[in-house]
Motif scaffolding. Structure first.
Motif, short mmCIF file in Angstrom:
data_model
loop_
_atom_site.label_atom_id
_atom_site.label_comp_id
_atom_site.label_asym_id
_atom_site.label_seq_id
_atom_site.Cartn_x
_atom_site.Cartn_y
_atom_site.Cartn_z
N GLU A 81 -45.96 35.40 -39.18
CA GLU A 81 -44.89 36.05 -39.88
C GLU A 81 -43.68 35.27 -39.50
OE1 GLU A 81 -44.89 38.26 -42.48
OE2 GLU A 81 -46.88 38.48 -42.31
N PHE A 82 -42.68 34.96 -40.29
CA PHE A 82 -41.44 34.21 -40.11
C PHE A 82 -40.48 35.13 -39.23
CE2 PHE A 82 -37.17 33.06 -41.65
CZ PHE A 82 -36.97 31.88 -40.72
N VAL A 83 -40.12 34.86 -38.26
CA VAL A 83 -39.15 35.62 -37.47
C VAL A 83 -37.65 35.33 -37.58
CG1 VAL A 83 -38.60 36.36 -34.94
CG2 VAL A 83 -40.97 36.01 -35.66
N GLY A 84 -37.55 34.07 -37.49
CA GLY A 84 -35.96 33.55 -37.98
C GLY A 84 -35.80 32.27 -37.05
N GLY A 85 -34.29 31.70 -37.23
CA GLY A 85 -34.00 30.71 -36.52
C GLY A 85 -33.39 30.96 -35.26
N CYS A 86 -32.57 29.64 -34.77
CA CYS A 86 -31.81 29.98 -33.49
C CYS A 86 -31.10 31.14 -33.29
CB CYS A 86 -31.07 28.81 -33.31
SG CYS A 86 -30.25 28.67 -31.49
N ASP A 87 -30.09 31.55 -34.33
CA ASP A 87 -29.26 32.67 -34.09
C ASP A 87 -29.82 33.87 -33.85
OD1 ASP A 87 -27.13 30.88 -33.98
OD2 ASP A 87 -26.57 31.20 -36.11
N ILE A 88 -31.03 34.14 -34.78
CA ILE A 88 -31.69 35.29 -34.76
C ILE A 88 -32.57 35.58 -33.55
CG2 ILE A 88 -33.71 36.66 -35.86
CD1 ILE A 88 -32.58 35.62 -38.67
N ILE A 89 -33.23 34.28 -33.04
CA ILE A 89 -34.00 34.31 -31.90
C ILE A 89 -33.34 34.62 -30.72
CG2 ILE A 89 -35.54 33.24 -30.51
CD1 ILE A 89 -36.68 33.90 -32.97
N THR A 90 -31.98 34.24 -30.80
CA THR A 90 -31.28 34.27 -29.53
C THR A 90 -30.51 35.75 -29.45
OG1 THR A 90 -30.21 32.02 -29.58
CG2 THR A 90 -28.60 33.75 -28.55
N GLU A 91 -30.13 36.32 -30.44
CA GLU A 91 -29.81 37.90 -30.46
C GLU A 91 -30.96 38.80 -30.19
OE1 GLU A 91 -28.59 38.47 -34.67
OE2 GLU A 91 -26.90 37.54 -34.23
N MET A 92 -32.37 38.48 -30.66
CA MET A 92 -33.34 39.09 -30.43
C MET A 92 -33.80 39.16 -28.76
SD MET A 92 -35.70 38.39 -33.61
CE MET A 92 -37.20 39.78 -33.11
N THR A 93 -33.59 37.80 -28.36
CA THR A 93 -33.94 37.73 -26.99
C THR A 93 -32.85 38.65 -26.18
OG1 THR A 93 -34.60 35.53 -27.32
CG2 THR A 93 -34.08 36.36 -24.93
N LEU A 94 -31.58 38.73 -26.27
CA LEU A 94 -30.53 39.43 -25.70
C LEU A 94 -30.86 40.85 -25.95
CD1 LEU A 94 -27.53 37.14 -26.13
CD2 LEU A 94 -29.27 37.10 -24.12
N SER A 95 -31.30 41.20 -26.99
CA SER A 95 -31.41 42.71 -27.33
C SER A 95 -32.90 43.53 -26.91
CB SER A 95 -31.24 43.02 -28.92
OG SER A 95 -32.28 42.36 -29.53
N GLY A 96 -33.67 42.48 -26.68
CA GLY A 96 -34.91 43.03 -26.10
C GLY A 96 -36.07 42.99 -27.36
N GLU A 97 -35.63 42.96 -28.51
CA GLU A 97 -36.48 43.11 -29.55
C GLU A 97 -37.50 41.69 -29.59
OE1 GLU A 97 -34.65 43.59 -33.51
OE2 GLU A 97 -32.63 43.09 -32.32
N LEU A 98 -37.37 40.65 -29.12
CA LEU A 98 -38.07 39.54 -28.95
C LEU A 98 -39.36 40.25 -28.10
CD1 LEU A 98 -38.74 36.88 -30.13
CD2 LEU A 98 -37.64 35.95 -28.30
N ASP A 99 -38.94 40.77 -26.87
CA ASP A 99 -39.97 41.31 -26.00
C ASP A 99 -41.05 42.38 -26.82
OD1 ASP A 99 -37.67 40.46 -24.87
OD2 ASP A 99 -38.25 41.40 -22.81
N GLN A 100 -40.17 43.14 -27.49
CA GLN A 100 -40.97 44.31 -28.28
C GLN A 100 -41.97 43.52 -29.31
OE1 GLN A 100 -38.58 46.94 -30.21
NE2 GLN A 100 -37.53 47.43 -28.07
N LEU A 101 -41.53 42.58 -30.18
CA LEU A 101 -42.18 41.85 -30.96
C LEU A 101 -43.47 41.12 -30.23
CD1 LEU A 101 -42.69 40.63 -33.82
CD2 LEU A 101 -41.32 38.87 -33.25
N PHE A 102 -43.30 40.61 -29.25
CA PHE A 102 -44.29 39.85 -28.46
C PHE A 102 -45.46 41.02 -27.92
CE2 PHE A 102 -41.62 36.09 -27.17
CZ PHE A 102 -42.21 35.33 -28.15
N GLU A 103 -45.04 42.09 -27.71
CA GLU A 103 -45.77 43.12 -27.15
C GLU A 103 -46.50 43.76 -28.16
OE1 GLU A 103 -43.35 45.71 -25.07
OE2 GLU A 103 -42.89 44.72 -23.51
#
Length: 203
Positions: free
Chosen positions: A162-184
């Motif tokens: 699934e497509f997650v996003g580009g640089c800005d979206i990944i940066t925001e998701m990392t800082l908000s913790g959403e990227l952690d949740q997605l990986f989990e």
């Protein structure tokens, strides 16, 4: 002293007559040259030499003719379309067969643009095992990935197909913790402490 004639008295007449004289002399020379080379032909053009190797026009063959030219012969546009189709197939197979894929400029060890470097740096720091695709190595992939995701920029991150996003979206998701949740949720291994350190450093 002789009387001036009409022609010598009026130069305009000379200018009007002269082109006709030139054309007449030129046409006469061509005809004499033709007669000298080929003889009197009586308009028999078969007497002129024919270059058998010269290309000739052939009318299209009627439908159903087995000797007719294949209308499906690939041209430049069909080859380009086939190439783009192959690129999308390759992209789809890469995305579906790897848990985490990053389409980027350069490689994870040597990114070649700041945005690609940021996303690859986040994934590397978090210890994520990901597959990188260097779009600079293949122009068809570079354009194909934009068409595939309908997203105009690179890098592009995919998780579990699934497509997650580009640089800005990944940066925001990392800082908000959403990227952690997605990986989990996706069962992707990552270093939770490293992710927290990124947030602490950018808090």
């Amino acid at each position: 002293m002789p009387e001036p004639t009409l022609i010598t008295h009026n130069p305009l007449i000379v200018l009007l007559v002269l082109p006709f004289l030139v054309v007449f002399v030129w046409a006469t020379w061509l005809e004499v040259r033709r007669w000298w080379r080929y003889g009197p032909s009586g308009n028999n053009r078969a007497a002129f030499p024919i270059d058998e190797t010269a290309p000739s026009y052939e009318p299209p063959a009627p439908e159903g003719d087995p000797d007719a030219q294949d209308v499906n012969t690939p041209n430049e546009h069909s080859i380009e379309a086939e190439t783009m189709t192959d690129a999308k197939t390759q992209i789809n197979e890469t995305v579906k067969s790897n848990d985490v894929v990053l389409f980027m400029k350069g490689t994870k060890e040597m990114p070649q643009c700041g945005f690609s470097s940021r996303v690859a740096g986040v994934l590397n720091f978090m210890g994520v095992d990901f597959t990188e695709v260097n779009v600079l190595a293949d122009e068809n992939i570079r354009q194909g990935i934009k068409d595939y995701s309908d997203w105009p920029t690179i890098p592009q991150l995919y998780v579990k197909g699934e497509f997650v996003g580009g640089c800005d979206i990944i940066t925001e998701m990392t800082l908000s913790g959403e990227l952690d949740q997605l990986f989990e949720q996706s069962g992707v291994n990552y270093d939770k402490d490293a992710a927290d350190k990124i947030r602490e450093a950018n808090g």
